[in-house]
Design an enzyme around this catalytic site. Structure first.
Site, short mmCIF file in Angstrom:
data_model
loop_
_atom_site.label_atom_id
_atom_site.label_comp_id
_atom_site.label_asym_id
_atom_site.label_seq_id
_atom_site.Cartn_x
_atom_site.Cartn_y
_atom_site.Cartn_z
N ASP A 21 0.66 -1.12 0.07
CA ASP A 21 0.01 -0.04 -0.05
C ASP A 21 0.79 1.20 -0.05
O ASP A 21 1.86 1.42 0.89
CB ASP A 21 -0.85 -0.04 1.24
CG ASP A 21 -2.07 1.16 1.39
OD1 ASP A 21 -2.87 0.93 0.53
OD2 ASP A 21 -2.16 2.05 2.20
N GLU A 80 14.24 -15.05 0.67
CA GLU A 80 14.58 -16.32 1.63
C GLU A 80 13.61 -17.51 1.30
O GLU A 80 13.92 -18.33 2.18
CB GLU A 80 14.40 -15.49 3.14
CG GLU A 80 15.26 -14.60 3.51
CD GLU A 80 15.03 -13.96 4.68
OE1 GLU A 80 14.13 -14.34 5.50
OE2 GLU A 80 15.78 -12.95 5.39
C1 GLC Z 1 -4.37 3.09 -0.72
C2 GLC Z 1 -5.56 2.01 -0.69
C3 GLC Z 1 -6.95 2.81 -0.26
C4 GLC Z 1 -6.47 3.47 1.19
C5 GLC Z 1 -5.19 4.28 0.89
C6 GLC Z 1 -4.52 4.59 2.65
O1 GLC Z 1 -4.54 3.92 -1.72
O2 GLC Z 1 -5.93 1.31 -1.68
O3 GLC Z 1 -8.00 2.23 -0.10
O4 GLC Z 1 -7.51 4.40 1.52
O5 GLC Z 1 -4.00 3.41 0.66
O6 GLC Z 1 -4.02 3.31 3.07
#
Ligand code: GLC
Ligand code: CA
Length: 555
Positions: free
Chosen positions: A215, A263
């Site tokens: 993310d 790993e």
């Molecule tokens: C990414 C995710 C989204 C979230 C953001 C903050 O863009 O896809 O859903 O709100 O990160 O974590």
């Protein structure tokens, strides 16, 4: 590491390159299947639907966050990275899901959220309970405010959900959050933060998880030197000079992660969510880093031949250069579903449209779905990895009329109720034609479903050869049979107007190998169908003609 680590559970097949051409199904756990009748999807629910995913033919599932979370941002506010939200199940349930998936030869990809924690993470609680300058605060980005009294934010940086990216705590300091205030940003210069995430990667890998979706991968490295410089995620430069996003130093972090992922046998796969401009996006996908980065170009493109052709050409060239494989995404949990986007007038502002509960401008739902099916079939013929978002295989539209008092997206709150946000694509999916939540569970779901959802349920579409579910099943099975290597050859368009980017043709046609071809007519009028046997078509094909807004695969 002298010896490779052996995880608890392994898939039936062991190809280390499985991810390169995989079809990956994104599960949004809280909206997939509810087995204990609390209105919230759970881990056991996902396990119960593994046979469905197997019948769809996907190679992997990507699970959006299922960790303990106060749900300030749909679970992307994680309170504990190495656990399961008790409302969703237990670690044992998760192990059972991984095992069941592997028995069906489906890989499991877990979402890691390294840019920020939840404000209920034990680290953030400790930070709040500790003094300015303490090691507890040093895991996050705490700073003194500006202005004579320090009562102004340290900089003018804005949160992705609206408002300042800084929030003040009672002792007067401010902390940074690129998203909601409940999502404090970690300081990735702190070795403790780095070590903890390596521990998280090993924790899930040891349990048999096959890969990670990372993310906000482009946000971890920040230039926090003063004076703070302006940042603009929407207009990132190609030289890494923005203070918050897509900085060169971020790659050092992912090179370390790659060592951890290697790993394992086979090495764990990873895909970056990096909203960085091409070609810099490709840096995250290098084999020495994550291996793949999401290509979001199609999320922002109209249903248009020149747009698709250009995006395909650029992304294939880019992944060839970086040694990665391309990724293709038409929908995910952050954008309006593609059947809906394609049914709105060209250039329509989807945020404004949602504010009218989907009434203005008028949605041409039939046309949107016809185009979505054509786009999906085209994308599934491409080399690389295709990401399918739960419900798109049913041809679902955006749920645009969720009552305002039921909205959950932090965007809705943080924009002062001027942007509804992303809940419309996060509504629990329909499994049956009737019932209190169309088979999602036994009670009303956490987000209300549209009344007509049952008509697009798995039950309604299963066995109907014309349904979108059947199209996905047929196409994914054919792709599995046909897919070899990553070569693609453009074919002169059937209307003779050439294939170059910007070339006027409304037909996009290419050959993969051994005569497998995909032809898409983006125009409204039929064009002559090239010769060959039809393997699968996104709409009815008759009398030697390829109708408008239709894709066909030929052999
Ligand atoms: C990414 C995710 C989204 C979230 C953001 C903050 O863009 O896809 O859903 O709100 O990160 O974590
Ligand atoms: Ca539940």
């Amino acid at each position: 590491m002298s010896q490779l680590r052996t995880p608890a559970s392994t898939p039936r097949t062991t190809d280390p390159d499985w991810w390169r051409n995989a079809v990956v199904y994104q599960v949004y756990p809280r909206s997939f299947a509810d087995t204990n009748g609390d209105g919230l999807g759970d881990v056991a629910g996902i396990t119960s639907r593994v046979p469905y995913l197997a019948s769809l033919g996907v190679d992997a599932m990507w699970l959006s966050p299922f960790f303990p979370s106060p749900l300030a941002d749909g679970g992307y506010d994680v309170a504990d990275y190495r656990s399961v939200d008790p409302r969703l199940g237990t670690l044992d349930d998760l192990d059972a899901l991984v095992r069941t998936a592997h028995e069906h030869d489906i890989r499991v990809i877990v979402d890691v959220v390294p840019n920020h924690t939840s404000d209920e993470h034990e680290w953030f609680r400790a930070a709040l309970a500790s003094a300015p300058g303490s090691p507890e605060r040093a895991r996050y980005v705490f700073r003194d405010g500006s202005g004579p009294a320090g009562d102004l934010p340290p900089s003018d940086w804005v949160s992705n959900f609206g408002g300042s990216a800084w929030t003040r705590v009672p002792d007067g300091q401010w902390y940074l959050h690129l998203f909601a205030p409940e999502q404090p940003d970690l300081d990735w210069e702190n070795p403790e933060v780095r070590e903890d995430f390596e521990r998280t990667l090993r924790f899930w890998s040891d349990r048999g998880v096959d890969g990670f979706r990372v993310d906000v991968a482009h946000g971890l490295a920040k230039d926090l030197s003063t004076p703070y410089r302006p940042s603009d995620e929407k207009a990132l430069p190609l030289d890494g000079s923005d203070p918050l996003y897509d900085r060169d130093e971020v790659h050092e972090i992912f090179a370390t992660w790659r060592d951890v992922l290697n790993e394992y046998d086979p090495p764990r796969a990873a895909v970056a969510e990096a909203w960085a401009p091409a070609p810099r996006r490709a840096l995250y996908a290098r084999p020495t880093e994550l291996g793949q980065a999401f290509n979001f170009d199609l999320l922002e493109a109209p249903f248009d031949a020149a747009a698709f052709r250009g995006i395909i050409q650029r992304n294939l060239a880019m992944s060839e250069q970086s040694g990665a494989s391309s990724t293709w995404v038409l929908s995910n949990h952050d954008v309006v579903r593609h059947a809906t986007r394609y049914g709105l007038p060209l250039g329509a502002d989807t945020d404004a449209w949602l504010m009218t509960d989907g009434t203005a401008p008028a949605l041409d739902a039939t046309r949107g779905l016809r185009r979505a099916r054509a786009a999906t079939l085209l994308v599934l013929a491409l080399p690389g990895s295709s990401y399918v978002y739960q419900g798109e295989e049913l041809g679902l539209h955006e749920a645009a009329a969720i009552p305002r008092d039921r909205l959950q997206d932090p965007k809705w709150i943080r924009t002062g109720h001027t942007v509804k946000g992303r809940d419309g694509c996060r509504v629990p999916i329909p499994w049956t034609t009737s019932g209190p939540s169309f088979g999602f569970g036994s009670v009303a779901p956490h987000l209300p479903q549209p009344a007509d959802f049952g008509a697009s349920s798995v039950e309604a579409e299963d066995g109907d050869p014309a349904s979108t579910l059947s199209l996905y099943r047929t196409a994914i099975a054919a792709r599995r049979r046909l897919q070899q290597g990553e070569a693609l050859t453009w074919i002169d368009a059937v209307d003779g107007s050439g294939v170059g980017v910007g070339g006027g043709s409304r037909v996009v046609a290419f050959a993969r190998h051994d005569g497998w071809r995909s032809v898409t007519n983006f125009g409204a009028d039929p064009v002559p169908l090239p010769s060959g046997t039809v393997i699968v078509a996104s709409g009815p094909v008759e009398d030697g003609m390829l109708p408008g807004e239709t894709t066909v695969w030929l052999d």
